[in-house]
Design a protein around this motif. Structure first.
Motif, PDB file in Angstrom:
ATOM      1  N   ARG A 158      -4.288   6.872   1.845  1.00  0.00           N
ATOM      2  CA  ARG A 158      -3.985   5.742   0.981  1.00  0.00           C
ATOM      3  C   ARG A 158      -4.096   6.191  -0.477  1.00  0.00           C
ATOM      4  O   ARG A 158      -5.123   6.702  -0.908  1.00  0.00           O
ATOM      5  CB  ARG A 158      -4.938   4.584   1.240  1.00  0.00           C
ATOM      6  CG  ARG A 158      -4.538   3.344   0.495  1.00  0.00           C
ATOM      7  CD  ARG A 158      -5.436   2.173   0.718  1.00  0.00           C
ATOM      8  NE  ARG A 158      -6.262   2.277   1.909  1.00  0.00           N
ATOM      9  CZ  ARG A 158      -6.918   1.285   2.430  1.00  0.00           C
ATOM     10  NH1 ARG A 158      -6.853   0.098   1.877  1.00  0.00           N
ATOM     11  NH2 ARG A 158      -7.658   1.446   3.493  1.00  0.00           N
TER      12      ARG A 158
ATOM     13  N   THR B  56       0.842  -1.189   0.000  1.00  0.00           N
ATOM     14  CA  THR B  56       0.000   0.000   0.000  1.00  0.00           C
ATOM     15  C   THR B  56       0.879   1.242   0.000  1.00  0.00           C
ATOM     16  O   THR B  56       1.792   1.356   0.810  1.00  0.00           O
ATOM     17  CB  THR B  56      -0.931   0.014   1.224  1.00  0.00           C
ATOM     18  OG1 THR B  56      -1.694  -1.202   1.232  1.00  0.00           O
ATOM     19  CG2 THR B  56      -1.872   1.196   1.201  1.00  0.00           C
ATOM     20  N   GLU B  57       0.586   2.155  -0.929  1.00  0.00           N
ATOM     21  CA  GLU B  57       1.313   3.419  -1.023  1.00  0.00           C
ATOM     22  C   GLU B  57       0.489   4.501  -0.329  1.00  0.00           C
ATOM     23  O   GLU B  57      -0.714   4.626  -0.563  1.00  0.00           O
ATOM     24  CB  GLU B  57       1.531   3.783  -2.485  1.00  0.00           C
ATOM     25  CG  GLU B  57       2.321   5.048  -2.679  1.00  0.00           C
ATOM     26  CD  GLU B  57       2.549   5.372  -4.144  1.00  0.00           C
ATOM     27  OE1 GLU B  57       3.148   6.425  -4.399  1.00  0.00           O
ATOM     28  OE2 GLU B  57       2.127   4.606  -5.027  1.00  0.00           O
TER      29      GLU B  57
ATOM     30  N   SER C  87       0.319   8.735   1.001  1.00  0.00           N
ATOM     31  CA  SER C  87       0.813  10.093   0.804  1.00  0.00           C
ATOM     32  C   SER C  87       1.503  10.553   2.090  1.00  0.00           C
ATOM     33  O   SER C  87       1.340   9.927   3.141  1.00  0.00           O
ATOM     34  CB  SER C  87      -0.347  11.031   0.480  1.00  0.00           C
ATOM     35  OG  SER C  87      -1.124  11.270   1.643  1.00  0.00           O
TER      36      SER C  87
END
Length: 52
Positions: free
Chosen positions: A28, A20-21, A23
């Motif tokens: 998410r 999961t990327e 910020s």
């Protein structure tokens, strides 16, 4: 008591999931599917990590 290496070797095999990327504001952004394989080599002296 097992060593850290012995405990790590218990995780050999195929793993499927997501990375999961997030910020900088901890929102998410996206999920990236992943398939990893951990394989023992050289009589458990080396572990190979393969990303598929």
């Amino acid at each position: 008591m097992n060593s850290q290496w012995e405990n790590f070797l218990k995780n050999l095999g195929n793993w499927q999931g997501f990375f999961t990327e997030f910020s900088p504001q901890e929102e998410r952004i996206r999920e990236i599917p992943s398939h990893l394989t951990l394989e023992s080599l050289n009589q458990d002296q080396t572990v190979s990590l393969t990303l598929k």
